[in-house]
Design a protein around this motif. Sequence first.
Motif, PDB file in Angstrom:
ATOM      1  N   ASP A   1       0.825  -1.205   0.000  1.00  5.73           N
ATOM      2  CA  ASP A   1       0.000   0.000   0.000  1.00  5.73           C
ATOM      3  C   ASP A   1       0.855   1.249   0.000  1.00  5.73           C
ATOM      4  OD1 ASP A   1      -2.564   1.342   0.175  1.00  5.73           O
ATOM      5  OD2 ASP A   1      -2.020   1.838   2.235  1.00  5.73           O
TER       6      ASP A   1
ATOM      7  N   ALA B   1      -7.241   1.921 -12.877  1.00  4.76           N
ATOM      8  CA  ALA B   1      -7.473   3.066 -11.991  1.00  4.76           C
ATOM      9  C   ALA B   1      -6.913   4.339 -12.612  1.00  4.76           C
ATOM     10  CB  ALA B   1      -6.831   2.823 -10.624  1.00  4.76           C
TER      11      ALA B   1
ATOM     12  N   GLN C   1     -14.762   2.723  -8.708  1.00  7.42           N
ATOM     13  CA  GLN C   1     -15.310   1.918  -7.620  1.00  7.42           C
ATOM     14  C   GLN C   1     -15.749   0.547  -8.122  1.00  7.42           C
ATOM     15  OE1 GLN C   1     -15.345   3.014  -4.295  1.00  7.42           O
ATOM     16  NE2 GLN C   1     -15.615   0.808  -4.069  1.00  7.42           N
TER      17      GLN C   1
ATOM     18  N   ILE D   1     -12.622  -1.476  -8.350  1.00  7.21           N
ATOM     19  CA  ILE D   1     -12.167  -1.838  -7.001  1.00  7.21           C
ATOM     20  C   ILE D   1     -13.013  -2.978  -6.431  1.00  7.21           C
ATOM     21  CG2 ILE D   1     -12.025  -1.024  -4.606  1.00  7.21           C
ATOM     22  CD1 ILE D   1     -11.190   1.711  -5.713  1.00  7.21           C
ATOM     23  N   ASN D   2     -14.319  -2.889  -6.644  1.00  5.84           N
ATOM     24  CA  ASN D   2     -15.217  -3.922  -6.133  1.00  5.84           C
ATOM     25  C   ASN D   2     -14.985  -5.271  -6.796  1.00  5.84           C
ATOM     26  OD1 ASN D   2     -16.400  -1.992  -4.503  1.00  5.84           O
ATOM     27  ND2 ASN D   2     -18.169  -1.675  -5.827  1.00  5.84           N
TER      28      ASN D   2
ATOM     29  N   LYS E   1      -9.338  -7.771  -1.818  1.00  5.35           N
ATOM     30  CA  LYS E   1     -10.147  -6.591  -1.572  1.00  5.35           C
ATOM     31  C   LYS E   1      -9.324  -5.511  -0.880  1.00  5.35           C
ATOM     32  CE  LYS E   1     -13.716  -8.546  -3.334  1.00  5.35           C
ATOM     33  NZ  LYS E   1     -14.170  -8.127  -4.690  1.00  5.35           N
ATOM     34  N   LEU E   2      -9.695  -4.254  -1.139  1.00  3.14           N
ATOM     35  CA  LEU E   2      -8.982  -3.125  -0.553  1.00  3.14           C
ATOM     36  C   LEU E   2      -9.779  -2.523   0.592  1.00  3.14           C
ATOM     37  CD1 LEU E   2      -7.765  -1.199  -3.728  1.00  3.14           C
ATOM     38  CD2 LEU E   2      -6.694  -3.130  -2.564  1.00  3.14           C
TER      39      LEU E   2
ATOM     40  N   ASN F   1     -10.868   0.764   3.033  1.00  5.27           N
ATOM     41  CA  ASN F   1     -11.255   2.130   2.673  1.00  5.27           C
ATOM     42  C   ASN F   1     -10.035   3.036   2.492  1.00  5.27           C
ATOM     43  OD1 ASN F   1     -13.985   1.531   2.700  1.00  5.27           O
ATOM     44  ND2 ASN F   1     -14.254   2.122   4.838  1.00  5.27           N
TER      45      ASN F   1
ATOM     46  N   GLN G   1      -6.999   2.094   1.683  1.00  5.63           N
ATOM     47  CA  GLN G   1      -6.300   1.677   0.468  1.00  5.63           C
ATOM     48  C   GLN G   1      -7.003   2.203  -0.780  1.00  5.63           C
ATOM     49  OE1 GLN G   1      -6.313  -2.574   1.317  1.00  5.63           O
ATOM     50  NE2 GLN G   1      -4.073  -2.578   1.450  1.00  5.63           N
ATOM     51  N   GLN G   2      -8.324   2.216  -0.754  1.00  7.37           N
ATOM     52  CA  GLN G   2      -9.084   2.744  -1.886  1.00  7.37           C
ATOM     53  C   GLN G   2      -8.819   4.235  -2.084  1.00  7.37           C
ATOM     54  OE1 GLN G   2     -13.269   1.652  -2.020  1.00  7.37           O
ATOM     55  NE2 GLN G   2     -12.859  -0.270  -0.959  1.00  7.37           N
ATOM     56  N   GLN G   3      -8.781   4.972  -0.967  1.00  6.32           N
ATOM     57  CA  GLN G   3      -8.505   6.405  -1.053  1.00  6.32           C
ATOM     58  C   GLN G   3      -7.092   6.656  -1.570  1.00  6.32           C
ATOM     59  OE1 GLN G   3      -8.152   8.897   2.600  1.00  6.32           O
ATOM     60  NE2 GLN G   3      -9.803  10.112   1.675  1.00  6.32           N
TER      61      GLN G   3
ATOM     62  N   THR H   1      -6.958   5.961  -5.280  1.00  7.80           N
ATOM     63  CA  THR H   1      -7.617   7.011  -6.064  1.00  7.80           C
ATOM     64  C   THR H   1      -6.701   8.216  -6.235  1.00  7.80           C
ATOM     65  OG1 THR H   1      -9.786   6.313  -5.231  1.00  7.80           O
ATOM     66  CG2 THR H   1      -9.646   8.507  -6.213  1.00  7.80           C
TER      67      THR H   1
END
Length: 249
Positions: A7, A160, A188, A191-192, A197-198, A200, A202-204, A207
């Motif tokens: 990450d 991404a 999203q 990501i889904n 799975k990431l 929250n 990691q998703q931010q 992005t």
Amino acid sequence: MKGLTSDSLHQTSLRELTTLALKMPRRSCNSSVRNDAAFLFTVVGTTGFLGVLAGQLPGDWGFFLPYLIGSISLVVLAVGSISPGLLQAAIGGFSSFFPDYQERIARHEAAHFLIGYLLGLPILGYSLDIGKEHVNLIDEKLEKLIYSGQLDAKELDRLAVVAMAGLAAEGLKYDKVVGQSADLFTLQRFINRSNPKLSNDQQQNLTRWAVLFAGSLLKNNKVTHEALMSAMSNKATVLECIEAVEKAA
């Protein structure tokens, strides 16, 4: 491109986005409601004004017509709740009255096209038509990975960056980014469908990193991006657009 092996690879601060000269970096990953608000304000304001005028009509017309006109706003809200796609189409048509709208579309979609091309994704088609603007970049093999929920870290990274390219392109040019809602939704979706799975956080991080990466590529290929915008605005074929990219590179 490196994958999501750690990450820390995606740790990107707002300061880094600012150094890229992105306008309004704090809002770059949030949805803008400029077009939506303007459309709804216009509908409510216009129907309210007409309702007041209708109230001055004599007899039953002055009683019933204001209620009829006022119900238009309720119908618009009901349509938005039942069929959001229809409301978005109406908002898209209304948005064309903004003087920067068509240029924004070209800049936004050309960024998706260019970054996808630079990262090795096949360009299958595109449209700049209002309400139908898109760039189709995903081949059958990649679609299968997405639908099966088996996108690996490397492919997620690549998708991404492409997804955030339109947002980055607007952020480099304008003070406010208004065309990113669909991009964030697309990201999203990717990501889904990824594995593993990431979280929250990691998703931010992903992005912001994707915005930074896409913005850097666009800055380094500014002339190429502008040439592609011109070609797409003139309804060039995909092959002609690629030729424009290669000539400008």
